[in-house]
Write a protein that holds these residues in place. Structure first.
Motif, mmCIF file in Angstrom:
data_model
loop_
_atom_site.group_PDB
_atom_site.id
_atom_site.type_symbol
_atom_site.label_atom_id
_atom_site.label_comp_id
_atom_site.label_asym_id
_atom_site.label_seq_id
_atom_site.Cartn_x
_atom_site.Cartn_y
_atom_site.Cartn_z
ATOM 1 N N VAL A 1 -8.351 8.375 -23.852
ATOM 2 C CA VAL A 1 -9.038 7.312 -23.109
ATOM 3 C C VAL A 1 -8.134 6.690 -22.035
ATOM 4 C CG1 VAL A 1 -10.646 6.731 -24.976
ATOM 5 C CG2 VAL A 1 -8.413 5.601 -24.874
ATOM 6 N N LYS A 2 -7.042 7.363 -21.666
ATOM 7 C CA LYS A 2 -6.084 6.741 -20.752
ATOM 8 C C LYS A 2 -6.625 6.585 -19.330
ATOM 9 C CE LYS A 2 -3.435 10.877 -19.389
ATOM 10 N NZ LYS A 2 -2.077 11.482 -19.411
ATOM 11 N N TYR A 3 -7.703 7.287 -18.991
ATOM 12 C CA TYR A 3 -8.230 7.183 -17.631
ATOM 13 C C TYR A 3 -9.391 6.203 -17.494
ATOM 14 C CZ TYR A 3 -5.252 11.093 -16.393
ATOM 15 O OH TYR A 3 -4.159 11.895 -16.174
ATOM 16 N N ILE A 4 -9.726 5.465 -18.559
ATOM 17 C CA ILE A 4 -10.738 4.423 -18.388
ATOM 18 C C ILE A 4 -10.062 3.170 -17.840
ATOM 19 C CG2 ILE A 4 -12.100 5.383 -20.282
ATOM 20 C CD1 ILE A 4 -11.389 2.868 -21.906
ATOM 21 N N SER A 5 -10.761 2.455 -16.996
ATOM 22 C CA SER A 5 -10.184 1.283 -16.332
ATOM 23 C C SER A 5 -10.079 0.103 -17.287
ATOM 24 C CB SER A 5 -11.045 0.889 -15.132
ATOM 25 O OG SER A 5 -12.292 0.378 -15.578
ATOM 26 N N HIS A 6 -9.343 -0.912 -16.866
ATOM 27 C CA HIS A 6 -9.221 -2.124 -17.680
ATOM 28 C C HIS A 6 -10.581 -2.799 -17.843
ATOM 29 C CE1 HIS A 6 -7.388 -5.607 -19.512
ATOM 30 N NE2 HIS A 6 -7.928 -6.392 -18.604
ATOM 31 N N LEU A 7 -11.397 -2.795 -16.798
ATOM 32 C CA LEU A 7 -12.726 -3.400 -16.883
ATOM 33 C C LEU A 7 -13.593 -2.652 -17.895
ATOM 34 C CD1 LEU A 7 -14.759 -5.476 -15.875
ATOM 35 C CD2 LEU A 7 -15.325 -3.926 -13.993
ATOM 36 N N THR B 1 -15.983 -2.103 -23.387
ATOM 37 C CA THR B 1 -16.014 -1.354 -24.639
ATOM 38 C C THR B 1 -15.696 -2.263 -25.817
ATOM 39 O OG1 THR B 1 -15.356 0.696 -23.534
ATOM 40 C CG2 THR B 1 -14.995 0.581 -25.902
ATOM 41 N N LEU B 2 -14.684 -3.092 -25.675
ATOM 42 C CA LEU B 2 -14.309 -4.000 -26.762
ATOM 43 C C LEU B 2 -15.374 -5.065 -27.004
ATOM 44 C CD1 LEU B 2 -10.490 -4.410 -26.035
ATOM 45 C CD2 LEU B 2 -11.560 -3.124 -27.892
ATOM 46 N N PHE C 1 -6.501 -10.766 -22.571
ATOM 47 C CA PHE C 1 -5.486 -9.747 -22.823
ATOM 48 C C PHE C 1 -4.140 -10.222 -22.300
ATOM 49 C CE2 PHE C 1 -9.570 -7.717 -22.645
ATOM 50 C CZ PHE C 1 -9.547 -6.831 -23.710
ATOM 51 N N ALA C 2 -3.074 -9.736 -22.952
ATOM 52 C CA ALA C 2 -1.736 -10.139 -22.539
ATOM 53 C C ALA C 2 -1.403 -9.602 -21.158
ATOM 54 C CB ALA C 2 -0.705 -9.650 -23.554
ATOM 55 N N SER C 3 -1.745 -8.344 -20.905
ATOM 56 C CA SER C 3 -1.444 -7.710 -19.627
ATOM 57 C C SER C 3 -2.307 -6.477 -19.485
ATOM 58 C CB SER C 3 0.040 -7.335 -19.558
ATOM 59 O OG SER C 3 0.354 -6.674 -18.354
ATOM 60 N N ALA C 4 -2.903 -6.299 -18.316
ATOM 61 C CA ALA C 4 -3.749 -5.134 -18.084
ATOM 62 C C ALA C 4 -2.896 -3.871 -18.036
ATOM 63 C CB ALA C 4 -4.523 -5.290 -16.784
ATOM 64 N N LEU C 5 -3.402 -2.790 -18.625
ATOM 65 C CA LEU C 5 -2.714 -1.501 -18.613
ATOM 66 C C LEU C 5 -3.277 -0.662 -17.480
ATOM 67 C CD1 LEU C 5 -0.615 0.135 -20.340
ATOM 68 C CD2 LEU C 5 -2.599 1.219 -21.413
ATOM 69 N N ALA C 6 -2.398 -0.084 -16.673
ATOM 70 C CA ALA C 6 -2.830 0.711 -15.531
ATOM 71 C C ALA C 6 -3.553 1.970 -15.989
ATOM 72 C CB ALA C 6 -1.627 1.079 -14.666
ATOM 73 N N VAL C 7 -4.493 2.429 -15.179
ATOM 74 C CA VAL C 7 -5.214 3.671 -15.454
ATOM 75 C C VAL C 7 -4.219 4.829 -15.509
ATOM 76 C CG1 VAL C 7 -6.902 5.312 -14.551
ATOM 77 C CG2 VAL C 7 -7.345 2.852 -14.401
ATOM 78 N N GLY C 8 -4.382 5.701 -16.492
ATOM 79 C CA GLY C 8 -3.506 6.851 -16.643
ATOM 80 C C GLY C 8 -2.362 6.637 -17.608
ATOM 81 N N MET C 9 -2.232 5.410 -18.144
ATOM 82 C CA MET C 9 -1.172 5.108 -19.094
ATOM 83 C C MET C 9 -1.726 5.012 -20.511
ATOM 84 S SD MET C 9 1.176 2.270 -17.123
ATOM 85 C CE MET C 9 2.067 1.991 -18.650
#
Length: 231
Positions: free
Chosen positions: A13-19, A24-25, A50-58
């Motif tokens: 699921v690393k390519y789904i965006s933060h939004l 999903t949550l 959230f504490a910090s958004a994770l970049a797409v691909g991570m």
């Protein structure tokens, strides 16, 4: 009551965006019948941050959700109920109860650990001597894209530690602790690229850098703690 929950975002699921992750949550909270509190007003929203958004691909094993509930619920039960309805690749790992008086995680987090995989380089590239020389520089200037265009930024003070390590498969990885959060934020791909540029190396296009967040940290006295140790 207020919970802080650590969760993971895995390879599938690393390519789904933060939004999309937020949506999903939020759907999972409804399906799991979690008694989440909502904001007031014309368009009520779940009291979720959230504490910090994770970049797409991570990927990450150290993501944090800060959530307010209307009823008492043990963190373990919260995680179990959420994991029953979440899609594969997102998993609630652990949680704690915290006081509502504690500031938001977003305002507290100041550092993060990352693992960086350089897929095209052999083991002879990895030496502590290279790291020591890289960090011995007074300035490490990179170009970062801002709203008003490219800007030169000295990232040296945002790099707090670098070392070579290995994963379970024996692959050599760069582990780095860098500034993260609202005060200062260094993306791991920018650090990796600056290191490669300094070493006179370049990545091919066959396989991108592997970027994985291990955890986030909050200053507490003279030490650094994870959000699980916030109290």
């Amino acid at each position: 009551m207020r919970l802080i929950i650590r969760f993971s975002k895995e390879e599938r699921v690393k390519y789904i965006s933060h939004l999309d992750l937020m949506r999903t949550l939020q759907r999972a909270l409804r399906r799991a019948k979690i008694p989440v509190a909502f904001s007031q007003g014309f368009n009520p929203q779940p009291r979720l941050a959230f504490a910090s958004a994770l970049a797409v691909g991570m990927t990450s094993e150290g993501e944090y959700m800060d959530i307010l509930l209307e009823q008492d619920l043990e963190p373990e039960e919260f995680c179990n109920r959420m994991n029953e309805v979440l899609p594969l690749g997102i998993r609630m790992l652990e949680g704690i109860k915290v006081s509502r008086e504690i500031p938001s995680l977003m305002s507290l987090v100041e550092r993060a650990d990352y693992l960086i995989k350089f897929p095209e380089f052999t083991a002879d590239f990895f030496s502590n001597d290279k790291i020591e020389k890289f960090l011995a520089q007074d300035e490490i200037v990179v170009q970062i894209k801002r709203k008003k265009g490219l800007r030169n930024v000295n990232i040296r003070n945002m790099i707090h530690h670098m070392e070579w390590t290995a994963d379970e498969a024996g692959r050599v990885l760069l582990k780095a602790r860098v500034s993260a959060g609202s005060k200062a934020n260094l993306k791991p791909n920018i650090l990796a690229q600056s290191f490669l540029d300094w070493a006179g190396l370049s990545m091919g296009e066959n396989e991108p850098l592997g970027l994985h967040r291990l955890n986030m940290y909050i200053p507490k006295g003279n030490r650094w703690v994870t959000p699980m140790e916030i109290e």
